[in-house]
Design a protein around this motif. Structure first.
Motif, mmCIF file in Angstrom:
data_model
loop_
_atom_site.group_PDB
_atom_site.id
_atom_site.type_symbol
_atom_site.label_atom_id
_atom_site.label_comp_id
_atom_site.label_asym_id
_atom_site.label_seq_id
_atom_site.Cartn_x
_atom_site.Cartn_y
_atom_site.Cartn_z
ATOM 1 N N TRP A 145 0.758 -1.142 0.146
ATOM 2 C CA TRP A 145 0.048 -0.279 0.107
ATOM 3 C C TRP A 145 0.933 1.199 0.081
ATOM 4 O O TRP A 145 0.723 2.126 -0.617
ATOM 5 C CB TRP A 145 -0.937 0.129 1.342
ATOM 6 N N SER A 196 1.084 4.021 -3.009
ATOM 7 C CA SER A 196 0.908 5.383 -2.958
ATOM 8 C C SER A 196 2.010 6.342 -3.545
ATOM 9 O O SER A 196 1.625 7.640 -3.836
ATOM 10 C CB SER A 196 0.404 5.671 -1.313
ATOM 11 N N LEU A 235 0.055 6.543 -7.901
ATOM 12 C CA LEU A 235 -1.275 7.748 -7.665
ATOM 13 C C LEU A 235 -0.607 9.052 -8.383
ATOM 14 O O LEU A 235 0.600 9.249 -8.493
ATOM 15 C CB LEU A 235 -1.348 7.902 -6.412
ATOM 16 N N TYR A 243 -14.522 5.862 -13.915
ATOM 17 C CA TYR A 243 -13.637 5.092 -13.195
ATOM 18 C C TYR A 243 -12.731 5.807 -12.446
ATOM 19 O O TYR A 243 -12.066 6.595 -12.870
ATOM 20 C CB TYR A 243 -13.255 3.777 -13.802
ATOM 21 N N ARG A 244 -12.620 5.602 -11.105
ATOM 22 C CA ARG A 244 -11.388 6.069 -10.461
ATOM 23 C C ARG A 244 -10.260 5.101 -10.459
ATOM 24 O O ARG A 244 -10.043 4.374 -9.490
ATOM 25 C CB ARG A 244 -11.779 6.418 -8.815
ATOM 26 N N ASP A 273 -7.156 5.099 -10.168
ATOM 27 C CA ASP A 273 -6.134 4.816 -8.987
ATOM 28 C C ASP A 273 -6.381 3.872 -7.822
ATOM 29 O O ASP A 273 -5.881 3.044 -7.541
ATOM 30 C CB ASP A 273 -5.683 6.427 -8.443
ATOM 31 N N THR A 274 -7.835 3.829 -7.692
ATOM 32 C CA THR A 274 -8.378 3.145 -6.600
ATOM 33 C C THR A 274 -8.325 1.685 -6.951
ATOM 34 O O THR A 274 -7.959 0.958 -6.090
ATOM 35 C CB THR A 274 -9.585 3.403 -6.249
ATOM 36 N N PHE A 275 -8.664 1.505 -8.364
ATOM 37 C CA PHE A 275 -8.692 0.016 -8.687
ATOM 38 C C PHE A 275 -7.151 -0.563 -8.689
ATOM 39 O O PHE A 275 -7.116 -1.619 -8.251
ATOM 40 C CB PHE A 275 -9.052 0.109 -10.121
ATOM 41 N N THR A 290 -4.574 0.668 -6.971
ATOM 42 C CA THR A 290 -4.100 0.474 -5.280
ATOM 43 C C THR A 290 -4.767 -0.715 -4.888
ATOM 44 O O THR A 290 -4.173 -1.584 -4.103
ATOM 45 C CB THR A 290 -4.634 1.649 -4.717
ATOM 46 N N ILE A 291 -6.009 -1.048 -5.035
ATOM 47 C CA ILE A 291 -6.684 -2.264 -4.389
ATOM 48 C C ILE A 291 -5.896 -3.444 -4.927
ATOM 49 O O ILE A 291 -5.451 -4.483 -4.067
ATOM 50 C CB ILE A 291 -8.262 -2.312 -4.696
ATOM 51 N N ARG A 318 -20.831 0.937 -7.029
ATOM 52 C CA ARG A 318 -20.109 0.943 -5.923
ATOM 53 C C ARG A 318 -18.888 -0.184 -6.039
ATOM 54 O O ARG A 318 -19.414 -1.238 -6.707
ATOM 55 C CB ARG A 318 -20.932 0.770 -4.637
ATOM 56 N N LEU A 319 -17.794 0.116 -5.379
ATOM 57 C CA LEU A 319 -16.818 -0.974 -5.542
ATOM 58 C C LEU A 319 -17.298 -2.347 -4.974
ATOM 59 O O LEU A 319 -17.096 -3.420 -5.600
ATOM 60 C CB LEU A 319 -15.473 -0.446 -4.641
#
Ligand SMILES: Nc1ncnc2c1ncn2[C@@H]1O[C@H](COP(=O)(O)OP(=O)(O)O)[C@@H](O)[C@H]1O
Ligand SMILES: [Mg+2]
Lengths: 353, 243
Positions: free
Chosen positions: A118, A122, A126, A223-224, A226-228, A230-231, B107-108
């Motif tokens: 993580w 970051s 990102l 779609y975000r 970055d979030t995908f 990072t996950i 939502r995710l």
């Protein structure tokens, strides 16, 4: 070419007669691999069982790389970092705190991999503009290099020699023997595999496939990205950590190159050789390369690395889809996330391009 | 006004691609954007959608200043774009391309558990039928003809249920027949959202647009109803001398 079986079984939804867009071969390979591992200890000598445990642990590591590269297009040379850091962590837990319970060791290994990846994500993933493949590759490579050097020079971590004497894994008073350890690893391997498989075939996996193909475009749908990223990167980091924790107990010690550049590169090669983007291809890559190394490195000790290098090059140059590409079509590799069969009427020229 | 771009400027090095452009689009109009090649039409759409950052000026969307928002947040606010260069996901099936667009705001948690997949099936089937792609659902998007890819892109851009749809040359490279079909496909969309459409073909755009804005060398040279624009002398000049 892809749609030979128009007379195949009826689709899930009633009403619309359909045909699969491709013949499914991946499940066969998956059953063959996991079926073999399930019975292997009964077929092999004890020392080979130990070797097979190692294969499964490295397969976990390879899966973690496939998850980020094969499915999300993130070229990470850092998987060994999460692997090695988790290995060192559980070795320290055993040495300094005397903790070797599986109930602590496994969550700790997962947690270290997760937290560290993580942190790395970051820094590297990102930002307003998607980072280039080279940037991420070099960034992760540098992190792995730095970690290896740190471990080499830090007295607390045992310096060059690493940390020896990791005891057997325990559960209460039970000590994991070679066989029990094998099945523990097998259970974790199978569980992680199934979870990853579900993940990459879910609607989340569809988003990852989109990111892999057209990262920029996905932002314009909302779609975000970055979030995908990072996950998926932290899930993969946790898996690499789990593998590292198991590896420390498998080998009985940890050493600096466990988190270094060489191992990171090796993981990439396993996956390219076996074929990326299918999960099982990564597993096949580990089995093929490690078995060949095991069998041949004694006969050809000096030239084996060269032979291995040449074989890898040939496969990567001439079969970019890897070993798994011999069995599955490109269409199956990408697969279907929804149910296109449900809208294609029978006899429609659905894939006659 | 749904969209208000004011004083938008964009430089690429020495080149002034946009020079103080104003554009206002109300919630229920189809707004045509025309002008010779290189006049800045694509750049303007990109500045609105967030693909380019304007060097000057502001973009308001539904009363909110979105000039500094990343594309994903503009999309979530109700904006959708089809770029001039087709950018479908070539390795995914046509069906999955639409699913990908449709689920973008889910939502995710629902994506991880694949909860919305089943429910979206009907909607995907309808969209594919509306854009004449129902028989191609299982094909890979990369296997579609150029015209079909354009339709797929429009379908995908519409899938997010936008309030404003930005279309950059939706009929480029299409045959006459495909162009005509595209016109009939676009008309019913008007009931659902506002559209800004960049077009080369004046004949095509004349029939479907309520308002036209003409760009030339990064400036607005005229804006008004189709009749007004056709009567405008400077537009005539640009179109006669430079197109
Ligand atoms: N990314 C870019 N870098 C440099 N110049 C660009 C870039 N994008 C567009 N331009 C230039 O800006 C001008 C306007 O381009 P564009 O908006 O694509 O025009 P149009 O869509 O009206 O044909 C052109 O001269 C083009 O060459
Ligand atoms: Mg253009």
């Amino acid at each position: 070419m892809l749609n030979g079986g128009r007379t195949g079984p009826a689709p899930l939804n009633a009403g619309a007669p359909t045909a699969p867009a491709f013949r499914r071969r991946l499940p066969l390979v998956e059953w063959a691999v996991f079926g073999t591992f399930a019975v292997l200890p009964f077929l092999l000598a004890d020392f080979l069982t130990v070797f097979a445990s190692r294969l499964m642990i490295l397969a976990l590591l390879a899966i973690s790389f496939d998850l980020v590269y094969g499915f999300a297009g993130i070229m990470s040379f850092g998987q060994a970092l999460f692997f090695g850091a988790a290995g060192y962590s559980v070795a320290l837990l055993a040495r300094d705190l005397g903790v070797s319970s599986v109930l602590v060791v496994l969550p700790a290994a997962l947690g270290v991999g997760l937290a560290l990846s993580w942190l790395v994500s970051s820094f590297l993933l990102l930002g307003r503009h998607p980072p280039s493949v080279t940037f991420v590759a070099l960034g992760t490579l540098t992190a792995a290099f730095a970690a290896e050097e740190l471990a080499r020079s830090w007295y607390y971590l045992g310096g060059q020699n690493g940390i020896p004497g990791v005891p057997p894994l325990t559960l209460g008073h039970f000590e994991f023997s070679d066989l029990a350890f094998y099945y523990l690893v097998f259970a974790l391997f199978a569980a992680v595999y199934l979870l990853c498989r579900a993940l990459v075939r879910s609607q989340f996996g569809l988003a990852l496939a989109g990111i892999r193909d057209q990262e920029q475009r996905l932002g314009f749908f909302g779609y975000r990205v970055d979030t995908f990223k990072t996950i998926v990167f932290t899930i993969a980091g946790a898996i690499a950590g789990l593998a590292g924790g198991l590896y420390a107990y498998h080998e009985g010690f940890v050493w600096p190159s466990m988190m270094g550049v060489v191992l990171s590169t090796q993981i990439v090669l396993y996956c390219l050789f076996g074929g990326v983007g299918t999960l099982i291809g990564a597993v096949l890559g580990v089995i093929a390369i490690e078995s060949a190394t095991y069998a041949l490195s004694e006969q050809l000790p000096t030239i084996w690395p060269v032979v291995l290098g040449v074989i890898l090059l040939v496969v990567i140059l001439f079969r970019p889809t890897g070993l798994i590409g011999l069995v599955v079509s490109e269409r199956e590799r990408t697969g279907d996330f929804g149910r296109p069969g449900s809208v294609a009427p029978r006899g429609a020229p659905s894939d006659a391009a | 006004m749904l969209l208000e771009a004011s004083g938008v400027g964009k430089s690429f090095g020495q080149l002034r691609a946009l020079d103080g452009v104003d554009l206002a689009v109300s919630a229920d109009e189809i707004h045509g954007l025309i002008g010779p090649n290189g006049s800045g039409k694509s750049t303007l759409l990109k500045c609105i959608a967030g693909a380019e950052r304007p060097s000057q000026g502001r973009v308001l969307f539904a009363g909110r200043d979105i000039t500094a928002l990343p594309p994903s947040e503009r999309a979530r606010a109700g904006m959708s774009i089809k770029f001039q260069i087709t950018s479908v996901m070539p390795a995914l099936s046509v069906y999955d391309n639409v699913l990908l667009a449709l689920q973008a705001h889910d939502r995710l948690r629902d994506l991880l558990t694949s909860r919305t997949r089943r429910g979206l099936d009907t909607q995907i089937t309808e969209m594919l039928a509306a854009f004449r792609l129902d028989r191609r659902a299982a094909a890979l998007a990369g296997e579609l003809s150029h015209g079909e890819q354009q339709w797929l892109e429009i379908a995908m851009a519409l899938a997010t249920a936008p309030r404003l749809l930005l279309l950059d040359e939706p009929t480029a490279g299409m045959s006459l027949e495909e162009r005509r079909v595209t016109g009939t496909l676009l008309r019913p969309i008007k009931a659902r959202c506002a559209i800004v459409i960049v077009e080369h073909d004046l004949d095509f755009i004349r029939d479907i647009c309520d308002v036209l804005t003409v760009l030339d060398q990064g400036r607005v040279i005229a804006s008004g109803s189709v009749a007004e624009i056709q009567a405008n002398a400077s537009v005539q000049e640009v179109y006669l001398t430079r197109v």
